[in-house]
Write a protein that holds these residues in place. Structure first.
Motif, PDB file in Angstrom:
ATOM      1  N   LYS A  11       0.849  -1.210   0.000  1.00 52.13           N
ATOM      2  CA  LYS A  11       0.000   0.000   0.000  1.00 52.13           C
ATOM      3  C   LYS A  11       0.885   1.261   0.000  1.00 52.13           C
ATOM      4  O   LYS A  11       1.921   1.275  -0.634  1.00 52.13           O
ATOM      5  CB  LYS A  11      -0.965  -0.031   1.187  1.00 52.13           C
ATOM      6  CG  LYS A  11      -1.728  -1.348   1.287  1.00 52.13           C
ATOM      7  CD  LYS A  11      -2.894  -1.269   2.210  1.00 52.13           C
ATOM      8  CE  LYS A  11      -3.442  -2.671   2.447  1.00 52.13           C
ATOM      9  NZ  LYS A  11      -4.738  -2.679   3.080  1.00 52.13           N
ATOM     10  N   HIS A  94      -8.611  -3.461  -6.157  1.00 56.66           N
ATOM     11  CA  HIS A  94      -8.518  -3.563  -4.692  1.00 56.66           C
ATOM     12  C   HIS A  94      -9.678  -2.790  -4.058  1.00 56.66           C
ATOM     13  O   HIS A  94     -10.085  -1.750  -4.567  1.00 56.66           O
ATOM     14  CB  HIS A  94      -7.177  -3.005  -4.215  1.00 56.66           C
ATOM     15  CG  HIS A  94      -6.896  -3.319  -2.780  1.00 56.66           C
ATOM     16  ND1 HIS A  94      -7.420  -2.571  -1.753  1.00 56.66           N
ATOM     17  CD2 HIS A  94      -6.182  -4.313  -2.208  1.00 56.66           C
ATOM     18  CE1 HIS A  94      -7.029  -3.099  -0.600  1.00 56.66           C
ATOM     19  NE2 HIS A  94      -6.281  -4.153  -0.848  1.00 56.66           N
ATOM     20  N   GLU A 166     -11.279 -10.835  -1.264  1.00 56.47           N
ATOM     21  CA  GLU A 166     -10.931 -10.035  -0.095  1.00 56.47           C
ATOM     22  C   GLU A 166     -12.191  -9.406   0.479  1.00 56.47           C
ATOM     23  O   GLU A 166     -12.608  -8.319   0.042  1.00 56.47           O
ATOM     24  CB  GLU A 166      -9.957  -8.922  -0.490  1.00 56.47           C
ATOM     25  CG  GLU A 166      -8.645  -9.412  -1.059  1.00 56.47           C
ATOM     26  CD  GLU A 166      -7.541  -8.393  -0.835  1.00 56.47           C
ATOM     27  OE1 GLU A 166      -6.583  -8.728  -0.155  1.00 56.47           O
ATOM     28  OE2 GLU A 166      -7.672  -7.265  -1.317  1.00 56.47           O
ATOM     29  N   ILE A 171     -10.430  -6.538   5.713  1.00 56.46           N
ATOM     30  CA  ILE A 171      -9.182  -5.887   5.291  1.00 56.46           C
ATOM     31  C   ILE A 171      -8.741  -4.855   6.318  1.00 56.46           C
ATOM     32  O   ILE A 171      -9.471  -3.897   6.594  1.00 56.46           O
ATOM     33  CB  ILE A 171      -9.349  -5.240   3.904  1.00 56.46           C
ATOM     34  CG1 ILE A 171      -9.594  -6.336   2.875  1.00 56.46           C
ATOM     35  CG2 ILE A 171      -8.109  -4.423   3.542  1.00 56.46           C
ATOM     36  CD1 ILE A 171      -9.718  -5.842   1.472  1.00 56.46           C
ATOM     37  N   GLY A 172      -7.587  -5.093   6.889  1.00 57.10           N
ATOM     38  CA  GLY A 172      -6.997  -4.150   7.843  1.00 57.10           C
ATOM     39  C   GLY A 172      -7.739  -4.064   9.161  1.00 57.10           C
ATOM     40  O   GLY A 172      -7.465  -3.177   9.968  1.00 57.10           O
ATOM     41  N   GLY A 211      -7.336 -10.477   3.648  1.00 59.95           N
ATOM     42  CA  GLY A 211      -8.122  -9.876   4.726  1.00 59.95           C
ATOM     43  C   GLY A 211      -7.557 -10.315   6.060  1.00 59.95           C
ATOM     44  O   GLY A 211      -7.891 -11.389   6.548  1.00 59.95           O
ATOM     45  N   SER A 212      -6.630  -9.483   6.613  1.00 58.89           N
ATOM     46  CA  SER A 212      -6.034  -9.767   7.925  1.00 58.89           C
ATOM     47  C   SER A 212      -5.375 -11.141   7.995  1.00 58.89           C
ATOM     48  O   SER A 212      -5.496 -11.842   9.000  1.00 58.89           O
ATOM     49  CB  SER A 212      -7.076  -9.584   9.037  1.00 58.89           C
ATOM     50  OG  SER A 212      -7.516  -8.245   9.068  1.00 58.89           O
ATOM     51  N   GLY A 233      -1.786  -7.594   3.348  1.00 56.89           N
ATOM     52  CA  GLY A 233      -1.518  -6.166   3.491  1.00 56.89           C
ATOM     53  C   GLY A 233      -0.581  -5.914   4.662  1.00 56.89           C
ATOM     54  O   GLY A 233       0.634  -6.033   4.545  1.00 56.89           O
ATOM     55  N   GLY A 234      -1.146  -5.599   5.815  1.00 54.85           N
ATOM     56  CA  GLY A 234      -0.367  -5.193   7.001  1.00 54.85           C
ATOM     57  C   GLY A 234       0.797  -6.117   7.324  1.00 54.85           C
ATOM     58  O   GLY A 234       1.914  -5.649   7.576  1.00 54.85           O
TER      59      GLY A 234
END
Ligand code: PEP
Length: 251
Positions: A11, A94, A166, A171-172, A211-212, A233-234
């Motif tokens: 990101k 996304h 996702e 997500i996040g 998603g996480s 992501g993270g």
């Protein structure tokens, strides 16, 4: 057998120096991994330096987005320019693009076609919001996103496309879909691809969950029959976490 893909979406994070440090760590620590495809999608500013660093690595460099044309489009980036700078893939659709930048299915379809035409592989993202899930609209939403997003593609084009399921609510947020929720959605997606294309195309298409995804939930997700990898992501920003995810255990 579908080769799993573990993709990191960085990101809007990482300076060039930070990106180089992370990419070099991944390159060194994942060099023995030959049965999983690793993709990283850094911010645009880090693409060229990372391409130079990754020339002798199987790690695939991806853009996080693209625009389906070239010319007078200030601030945008085309698939051809992504390729020129060393990308072999691009993330399209996304949920942050859909939600924060109001991208619609037909526009996403134009991007998918432009990216494929330019020779990029595509990670095509879909997913329902929490409201849609609570209203039992998940399959309807996924079907619309797939039908419109993949409109005009044939089976040959599908060999260069990966779907990422996702759920927006995951997500996040730290709230991962359960293994069963994810498998149910992936199974639905594969069935729909079989209807829209053919059975062998559906069986060959990689469907990633996003998603996480974290080190402590990847193994259970990868144990599901229709989950072929993850879009992360993270946790992709932390070298130890991403490496553990890439080294998932299926049994
Ligand atoms: C993503 O951005 O695609 C994503 C899945 O993010 P996170 O892993 O942080 O939920």
């Amino acid at each position: 057998m579908r080769t799993p893909i573990i993709a990191g979406n960085w990101k809007l994070n990482k300076t060039v120096d930070e990106a180089l440090a992370l990419a070099n760590d991944l390159k060194g620590q994942l060099s023995d991994l030959n049965d999983v495809e690793i993709v990283i999608a850094p911010p645009f500013t880090a693409l060229a330096p990372l391409a130079a660093t990754l020339t002798d690595s199987p790690i695939v460099l991806a853009g996080q987005n693209c625009y389906p044309a070239e010319g007078a489009y200030t601030g945008e980036i085309s698939p051809a320019l992504l390729r020129d700078v060393g990308c072999r893939a691009v993330i399209i659709g996304h949920s942050e693009r859909r939600q924060l930048f109001a991208e619609q299915d037909d526009f996403i379809n134009q991007k998918v076609k432009a990216a494929l035409a330019a020779g990029l592989k595509v990670i095509f993202c879909i997913g329902e919001t929490l409201t849609e899930r609570n209203e039992n609209l998940t399959f309807e939403v996924l079907e619309k996103q797939i039908r419109m997003g993949l409109s005009g593609l044939d089976s040959a084009a599908m060999t260069r496309l990966t779907v990422a399921y996702e759920p927006v609510w995951a997500i996040g947020t730290g709230q991962t879909a359960s293994n069963e929720q994810a498998q149910e959605a992936h199974h639905f997606i594969r069935g729909l691809l079989s209807q829209l294309f053919d059975r062998s195309t559906a069986e060959a298409t990689r469907i990633l969950y996003g998603g996480s995804v974290k080190p402590d939930n990847i193994d259970g997700l990868m144990h599901q029959a229709d989950i072929d990898g993850a879009l992360v992501g993270g946790a992709s920003l932390k070298v130890g976490d991403f490496i553990r995810i890439a080294r998932f255990k299926r049994s």
